[in-house]
Write a protein that holds these residues in place. Structure first.
Motif, PDB file in Angstrom:
ATOM      1  N   VAL A   1     -23.026 -31.068-113.055  1.00 26.39           N
ATOM      2  CA  VAL A   1     -22.025 -30.386-112.230  1.00 26.39           C
ATOM      3  C   VAL A   1     -21.507 -29.142-112.938  1.00 26.39           C
TER       4      VAL A   1
ATOM      5  N   LEU B   1     -20.356 -25.984-110.346  1.00 29.56           N
ATOM      6  CA  LEU B   1     -19.804 -26.510-109.096  1.00 29.56           C
ATOM      7  C   LEU B   1     -18.287 -26.640-109.111  1.00 29.56           C
TER       8      LEU B   1
ATOM      9  N   ALA C   1     -15.101 -30.638-108.362  1.00 28.87           N
ATOM     10  CA  ALA C   1     -16.301 -31.466-108.218  1.00 28.87           C
ATOM     11  C   ALA C   1     -16.487 -32.359-109.438  1.00 28.87           C
TER      12      ALA C   1
ATOM     13  N   LEU D   1     -16.538 -36.393-109.254  1.00 34.47           N
ATOM     14  CA  LEU D   1     -17.711 -37.126-109.720  1.00 34.47           C
ATOM     15  C   LEU D   1     -17.331 -38.134-110.798  1.00 34.47           C
TER      16      LEU D   1
ATOM     17  N   ARG E   1     -15.815 -41.189-109.076  1.00 34.65           N
ATOM     18  CA  ARG E   1     -16.820 -42.012-108.398  1.00 34.65           C
ATOM     19  C   ARG E   1     -17.755 -42.675-109.410  1.00 34.65           C
TER      20      ARG E   1
ATOM     21  N   ILE F   1     -28.012 -33.351-105.490  1.00 33.75           N
ATOM     22  CA  ILE F   1     -26.643 -33.004-105.093  1.00 33.75           C
ATOM     23  C   ILE F   1     -26.486 -33.095-103.584  1.00 33.75           C
ATOM     24  N   GLU F   2     -27.466 -32.554-102.870  1.00 33.24           N
ATOM     25  CA  GLU F   2     -27.402 -32.598-101.402  1.00 33.24           C
ATOM     26  C   GLU F   2     -27.386 -34.046-100.909  1.00 33.24           C
TER      27      GLU F   2
ATOM     28  N   LEU G   1     -26.262 -36.731-102.458  1.00 35.13           N
ATOM     29  CA  LEU G   1     -24.966 -37.359-102.727  1.00 35.13           C
ATOM     30  C   LEU G   1     -23.903 -36.880-101.735  1.00 35.13           C
ATOM     31  N   LEU G   2     -23.914 -35.585-101.436  1.00 35.37           N
ATOM     32  CA  LEU G   2     -22.911 -35.041-100.521  1.00 35.37           C
ATOM     33  C   LEU G   2     -23.147 -35.464 -99.075  1.00 35.37           C
ATOM     34  N   ALA G   3     -24.383 -35.832 -98.762  1.00 36.50           N
ATOM     35  CA  ALA G   3     -24.718 -36.207 -97.395  1.00 36.50           C
ATOM     36  C   ALA G   3     -24.551 -37.695 -97.129  1.00 36.50           C
ATOM     37  N   ARG G   4     -24.112 -38.434 -98.151  1.00 37.75           N
ATOM     38  CA  ARG G   4     -23.929 -39.873 -97.947  1.00 37.75           C
ATOM     39  C   ARG G   4     -22.884 -40.136 -96.868  1.00 37.75           C
TER      40      ARG G   4
END
Length: 338
Positions: free
Chosen positions: A212, A217, A221, A225, A228, A327-328, A330-333
């Motif tokens: 990150v 980022l 962020a 992170l 989480r 990254i995409e 994780l963000l799209a979960r």
């Protein structure tokens, strides 16, 4: 000698002779910690030149350059010195734990505490290191040392607090007392699994936090992170039988905060390099998080535990997924309640 004494009316075990196996920065630092605590300390190393430098020049030039080893510690290549130890600290890389334990096993007296100072999960078996020790040196009593601690800080005598866990609480207390000094404060625990999971997983998650930062980022962020990541640590520990309060302590949250925020951390620095587009090979073979990530992800799958950040790091270090795709993903979960 280990004997029983009365302290404040309670019988406790005392440990006078400590042998540290492993001549790296961490092994040298822990030998210094034991010597400062007043223990009769021996450091077993593989390289005779390292032993000579420690004994005659009071330095470990390859691992702790420029640092005078004070108090003086005695180094040797003779494994037979293990036989007289009340406790042994095994300070070798996680993936070398089995082979090292097999070598030292013939020299151990039955019931000798062996403190595992590495943080990881064995790749070949998916086993925690205390279980590896039980197989490789069945006469030993497994203990684990973990927590927010850089070797150079401990070696310099800077204030550090760690956790020492053993299933036998009396031995955990004795080990903590044996290594305690004004600058080095161990807290005893009986939750070996919780301490091991915290130590192993924080290396993996520190790589994610480094990515990150390397990708630029932002601090928001990075903070998100880290939070989480801490949740993942707790889920895996609980699935393996660890206690929630252990993960919120030094060997979980404390170590994660240190390792996931300081460039002194090999794992965090490795993540930064990956985020900046540099290859994993630039960081050499001792990035424990890169070795642990795939086996931790596989273990989580077997246990039915969700570790999306760990799985993403595993995919990145194995070359199965690009950083941008990770990254995409994780963000799209799917959104969910916290």
């Amino acid at each position: 000698m280990i004997d029983a004494r009365e302290i404040a009316g309670e019988p406790v075990l005392t440990i006078d002779r400590v042998t540290v196996v492993g001549g790296g920065a961490w092994g040298t630092a822990l030998a210094l910690a034991a010597a400062r605590a007043g223990r009769d300390t021996v450091l077993v190393v593989r390289d005779a030149a390292v032993a000579e430098a420690i004994n005659t020049r009071r330095e470990n030039p390859a691992r702790l350059p420029g640092l005078v080893l004070d108090p003086p510690i005695h180094a040797t290549t003779d494994l037979a010195t293990i036989a007289g130890a009340d406790a042994v600290i095994l300070a070798v890389p996680a993936q070398a734990t089995r082979s090292a334990a097999e070598v030292l096993a013939p020299f151990l007296s039955p019931g000798t505490p062996v403190v595992l100072a590495a943080k990881g999960i064995e790749r070949a078996s998916g086993a925690l290191l205390a279980d590896v020790l039980a197989e490789a040196a069945p006469g030993a009593v497994a203990a684990v040392l973990s927590g927010p601690s850089f070797a150079v800080d401990v070696a310099r005598g800077l204030p550090t607090a760690v956790t020492i866990a053993c299933a036998d609480g009396a031995i955990a207390d004795a080990l903590a007392a044996a290594l305690a000094s004004l600058a080095f404060r161990p807290y005893a625990s009986t939750d070996v699994v919780g301490v091991e999971v915290g130590g192993a997983l924080k290396n993996v998650l520190a790589i994610a936090c480094g990515i990150v930062v390397g990708r630029g980022l932002g601090a928001s962020a990075q903070a998100a992170l880290t939070a989480r990541a801490f949740a993942e640590m707790g889920r895996l520990a609980a699935a393996l039988g660890g206690r929630p309060e252990t993960v919120t302590g030094l060997s979980g949250l404390g170590d994660l905060v240190l390792t996931a925020s300081s460039r002194q951390s090999r794992n965090f620095s490795c993540g930064i390099a990956l985020g900046e587009g540099r290859p994993l090979s630039d960081h050499g073979p001792l990035v424990e998080g890169a070795l642990t990530a795939p086996v931790a992800a596989a273990l989580a799958t077997t246990l039915g535990v969700e570790l999306p950040i760990t799985a993403a790091v595993a995919a990145v270090v194995e070359g199965r997924l690009s950083i941008d795709a990770a990254i995409e993903g994780l963000l799209a979960r799917p959104l969910k309640r916290e």
